[in-house]
Design an enzyme around this catalytic site. Structure first.
Site, PDB file in Angstrom:
ATOM      1  N   ARG A 235       0.843  -1.213   0.000  1.00 56.53           N
ATOM      2  CA  ARG A 235       0.000   0.000   0.000  1.00 56.53           C
ATOM      3  C   ARG A 235       0.867   1.247   0.000  1.00 56.53           C
ATOM      4  O   ARG A 235       0.429   2.313   0.419  1.00 56.53           O
ATOM      5  CB  ARG A 235      -0.946   0.004   1.183  1.00 56.53           C
ATOM      6  CG  ARG A 235      -0.285  -0.187   2.533  1.00 56.53           C
ATOM      7  CD  ARG A 235      -1.311   0.029   3.608  1.00 56.53           C
ATOM      8  NE  ARG A 235      -0.878  -0.523   4.869  1.00 56.53           N
ATOM      9  CZ  ARG A 235      -1.537  -0.363   5.994  1.00 56.53           C
ATOM     10  NH1 ARG A 235      -2.653   0.345   5.999  1.00 56.53           N
ATOM     11  NH2 ARG A 235      -1.112  -0.901   7.102  1.00 56.53           N
TER      12      ARG A 235
ATOM     13  N   ARG B 142       5.860   9.506   3.792  1.00 54.77           N
ATOM     14  CA  ARG B 142       7.023   9.157   4.609  1.00 54.77           C
ATOM     15  C   ARG B 142       8.299   9.549   3.865  1.00 54.77           C
ATOM     16  O   ARG B 142       8.342   9.525   2.630  1.00 54.77           O
ATOM     17  CB  ARG B 142       7.066   7.659   4.884  1.00 54.77           C
ATOM     18  CG  ARG B 142       5.746   7.082   5.327  1.00 54.77           C
ATOM     19  CD  ARG B 142       5.936   5.799   6.084  1.00 54.77           C
ATOM     20  NE  ARG B 142       6.317   4.666   5.259  1.00 54.77           N
ATOM     21  CZ  ARG B 142       6.248   3.408   5.696  1.00 54.77           C
ATOM     22  NH1 ARG B 142       5.841   3.154   6.936  1.00 54.77           N
ATOM     23  NH2 ARG B 142       6.588   2.413   4.933  1.00 54.77           N
TER      24      ARG B 142
ATOM     25  N   ARG C  13      14.858  -2.717   3.380  1.00 53.59           N
ATOM     26  CA  ARG C  13      14.655  -3.504   4.614  1.00 53.59           C
ATOM     27  C   ARG C  13      15.498  -4.774   4.583  1.00 53.59           C
ATOM     28  O   ARG C  13      15.955  -5.177   3.509  1.00 53.59           O
ATOM     29  CB  ARG C  13      13.174  -3.921   4.686  1.00 53.59           C
ATOM     30  CG  ARG C  13      12.228  -2.745   4.708  1.00 53.59           C
ATOM     31  CD  ARG C  13      11.099  -2.948   3.678  1.00 53.59           C
ATOM     32  NE  ARG C  13      10.345  -1.697   3.529  1.00 53.59           N
ATOM     33  CZ  ARG C  13       9.392  -1.315   4.359  1.00 53.59           C
ATOM     34  NH1 ARG C  13       9.048  -2.110   5.359  1.00 53.59           N
ATOM     35  NH2 ARG C  13       8.785  -0.166   4.193  1.00 53.59           N
TER      36      ARG C  13
ATOM     37  N   ASP D 116      10.760  -7.706   7.526  1.00 57.07           N
ATOM     38  CA  ASP D 116      10.392  -6.709   6.509  1.00 57.07           C
ATOM     39  C   ASP D 116      10.202  -5.335   7.151  1.00 57.07           C
ATOM     40  O   ASP D 116      10.072  -4.341   6.432  1.00 57.07           O
ATOM     41  CB  ASP D 116       9.112  -7.118   5.769  1.00 57.07           C
ATOM     42  CG  ASP D 116       7.958  -7.390   6.710  1.00 57.07           C
ATOM     43  OD1 ASP D 116       8.107  -8.251   7.594  1.00 57.07           O
ATOM     44  OD2 ASP D 116       6.919  -6.724   6.599  1.00 57.07           O
TER      45      ASP D 116
END
Ligand code: AMP
Ligand code: MG
Length: 538
Positions: free
Chosen positions: A113, A203, A210, A280
Site C-alpha cells: 500500500r 514518509r 529492509r 520486513d
C-alpha cells in the site's frame, strides 16, 4: 502568491531517481497482484483520491526538503501528497521485498500500500526518498486493499516525528492527508468491519530498504539481483566503506549490526515497543520503520506488547526487542551468505558488532538515565554493582506499576540527601498502584542503595541533572493521548494534533501550560482499545 507562481516553485524541485535508474525493474507495466522476480520494484502510480484534506504536516521537514510555508499552504501541496498529482521528475513505484513474520518465512510481501514518488534532492544535495502510504493497490497488495485509515496514519505521523525529536533514528513523516474516501476495517477482528475515514501519510527517508529486501532474492536463489542490491546500497548509503567487494561486504554487515544495536538501545531508553519486528520491518539503515501497532511503556513492564495479534506469544514484547533484533540480523546474515560465504565472519559480526555493542551501549544508556558518569560492574562491594541496582529497580518499577517516563524524568530531582519520605511521596505519585507497606519498603531500600551509589559518582548535582534531562524525555507520544487526538480528528478537529506535534518537538524541555501532554495515563485508558492494545488492522 499566485497559483501559477506556486506551481512553478513545485515544478522546480529536483528529483534524481537513482534507485530506479540503477536497479532492475519489473518489466510488467500493468497493476495487478503477482509474484515479481529478478526485480527490485514495479512501476505503479498512486490511485487518486476524491477529497484530499491536509490534516497536519511537519514544518521543519518541509523546510528541509525545500517546501516554503506558502507552498505547504497551497492546494497543490495537498494534491501532490494525496497522490493526485505527480511533479516533473516524480515516478511512481512499489518495492519488492520478503520477510519473516512472527518467526516464519512469509515469502514475497513488498509495498502493498506504498507508492514511492522518487528521490528529492534538496538545496544541500541531500537525497530523500518520498513515499505515500495508503496510496492504493500495487502488484504487492496480496489480498488487501492498498489503503490506510486515518487513526493509524495519525499514529504513524505523530510517532515518527516524535522519534526524530527524541533523537531516535527513524523514517520521517511529511504529511498526513485525509483522502475523503471511506475504508473498511475489522478493527477487533471479530467479524464486524466498519467504514472509517481513509488517509495517506507521506514518509521520508534516505532509503526504505529492509532486511527483507535482501532476503527475497536469496530465498529465490537469485544471487545476481542480491549482489546488485547490496552493491547499490553500499555505494548509495554507505559510501564511506569504499567500493563493493568481499572486504567491504563484511564491513557493511558489521555496520548494519552496529546501527541496529544503537537503534534498539534508543528504543529501550525511551520505552518504545515496535510491536511488529518482522524482518520486513527492519531498516538496513537502522531506522525505526513501519509504525503499526506500536506502543509506549506507561507502567514499566518488560513483558508488555501493545499488539493484540502477538498477545499469546509476546514475541515482540519490550524486554525481548534486543533478542529479536539479533534474531533478525541472523536472518539477514543467512541472506548474505551468497556474497559473504564465511559463516565465521558473519557470526563474529553478530557477536561483536551487535551483541557486545548492544551490551556496551545499553550500559552507557542506563548509566546516563540514572545520572551516573559511568556504569560500574562487579566492584568489590555489591552495593556499588550497577547491574544489581538496575535489576532491583526493574523489579520495583514492575511491582509498583510505575510510569517509566515520569520516574526517570523526576529522578533527576532526587539527590543523595533527599529524605526517604519525600522520595516516597514523589515515587507513589508516579505509580498506577496504591503502594502497600511492603512496596514502600522496597522503594526505600532501593533509594538507599541509589543514594549510596550517587555519593561515589563524581558528577556535580547540576551536571547530573543536565545529563539526565538530555536522555529522559518528559513528553512521549503516550498511547492514550494518541487516541484522544484521533477521536478529535475523526470529528474534523485537528487542533490537539497540531498542538501535540509542537510539544513533541521539544520532548526534553519542560513546557509550562502543556502539563496535560506529560500526564500519567488516566484510569479510563487502561483497557480501552487503541490506548493500550492495538490490532494490526490499519
Ligand atoms: P506490515 O505488517 O504493516 O509491515 O505489513 C506487512 C505487509 O502487508 C506489507 O507487505 C504491507 O505492504 C502489506 N499490507 C499491510 N496492509 C495492507 C493493505 N491495507 N493493503 C495492501 N497491503 C497491505
Ligand atoms: Mg511493513
Amino acid at each position: 502568491m499566485t497559483q501559477a507562481a506556486t506551481r512553478s516553485l513545485f515544478d522546480s524541485l529536483v528529483f534524481d531517481n537513482r534507485f530506479l535508474r540503477e536497479l532492475p525493474a519489473d518489466p510488467e507495466p500493468d497493476n495487478y497482484r503477482r509474484q515479481v522476480y529478478q526485480a527490485c520494484y514495479s512501476f505503479v502510480n498512486p490511485t487518486p483520491v476524491p477529497q484530499p484534506r491536509l490534516v497536519a504536516h511537519s514544518e521543519e521537514l518541509a523546510a528541509e526538503l525545500g517546501f516554503s510555508p506558502d507552498m505547504c499552504a497551497s492546494d497543490e501541496f495537498c494534491a501532490i501528497f494525496a497522490g493526485n498529482r505527480l511533479l516533473p521528475g516524480m515516478q511512481g513505484y512499489a518495492c519488492c521485498y520478503g520477510g519473516h513474520q512472527f518467526g516464519h518465512w512469509a515469502g514475497q510481501l513488498g509495498d502493498g500500500r506504498v507508492v514511492n514518488l522518487g528521490e528529492l534532492v534538496n538545496k544541500d544535495g541531500a537525497y530523500y526518498t518520498l513515499q505515500l502510504k495508503g496510496a492504493g493497490l500495487t502488484p504487492y497488495s496480496r489480498s488487501a486493499d492498498g489503503l490506510a485509515v486515518l487513526r493509524s496514519s495519525i499514529r504513524e505521523f505523530i510517532c515518527s516525528e516524535a522519534m526524530h525529536h527524541l533523537g531516535v533514528p527513524t523514517t520521517r513523516a511529511l504529511t498526513v492527508i485525509g483522502s475523503g474516501q471511506p475504508v473498511r476495517r475489522d478493527m477487533f477482528y471479530d467479524g464486524n468491519p466498519e467504514w472509517e475515514p481513509g488517509a495517506i501519510v507521506c514518509r521520508v527517508a534516505p532509503s526504505f530498504t529492509r532486511f527483507g529486501s535482501f532476503q527475497i532474492f536469496t530465498a529465490r536463489n537469485d544471487a545476481a539481483t542480491l549482489k546488485q542490491l547490496v552493491d547499490y546500497t553500499i555505494r548509495r548509503d554507505f559510501p564511506h566503506l569504499g567500493e563493493p567487494g568481499p572486504e567491504t561486504y563484511r564491513a557493511w554487515f558489521e555496520e548494519v549490526c552496529r546501527k541496529t544495536a544503537e537503534l534498539i538501545v534508543h528504543w529501550q531508553r525511551v520505552g518504545f515497543v515496535h510491536g511488529v519486528m518482522n524482518t520486513d520491518n527492519m531498516s538496513i539503515l537502522g531506522l525505526t520503520i513501519d509504525f503499526g501497532p506500536y506502543g509506549w511503556l506507561e507502567n514499566y513492564d518488560p513483558n508488555w506488547t501493545p499488539n493484540t495479534t502477538d498477545a499469546q506469544g509476546r514475541r515482540y514484547r519490550y524486554g525481548h526487542q534486543p533478542k529479536i533484533a539479533y534474531w533478525n540480523l541472523v536472518q539477514l546474515a543467512n541472506a548474505l551468505l551468497p556474497i559473504i560465504p564465511s559463516v565465521e565472519s558473519l557470526q563474529q559480526a553478530l557477536d561483536t558488532c551487535y551483541g557486545e555493542a548492544f551490551d556496551q551501549g545499553w550500559r552507557k544508556m542506563m548509566a546516563s538515565k540514572l545520572g551516573l558518569r559511568e556504569y560500574l560492574e562487579q566492584s568489590d562491594t555489591s552495593l556499588l554493582d550497577d547491574t544489581l541496582m538496575i535489576d532491583d529497580l526493574s523489579q520495583l518499577l514492575q511491582n509498583c506499576e510505575t510510569d517509566m517516563t515520569l520516574f526517570y524524568r523526576g529522578l533527576a530531582d532526587i539527590s543523595p540527601h533527599t529524605p526517604a519520605a519525600d522520595f516516597l511521596a514523589w515515587f507513589s505519585a508516579c505509580c498506577y498502584l496504591n503502594l502497600s507497606v511492603a512496596q514502600r519498603h522496597s522503594a526505600k531500600v532501593w533509594l538507599q542503595r541509589y543514594q549510596q551509589r550517587l555519593r561515589h559518582d563524581p558528577l556535580t548535582l547540576e551536571a547530573r541533572k543536565t545529563l539526565m534531562h538530555s536522555v529522559n524525555p518528559l513528553y512521549t507520544p503516550r498511547n492514550y493521548l494518541a487516541q484522544l487526538v484521533i477521536d478529535e480528528a475523526a470529528s474534523g478537529d485537528f487542533g490537539m494534533l497540531r498542538e501535540w506535534l509542537r510539544v513533541l518537538r521539544h520532548p526534553y524541555t519542560e513546557q509550562p501550560g502543556r502539563e496535560r501532554f506529560a500526564a500519567k495515563r488516566p484510569d479510563w485508558a487502561k483497557h480501552r482499545a487503541g490506548c493500550s492494545m492495538l490490532s494490526c488492522s490499519s
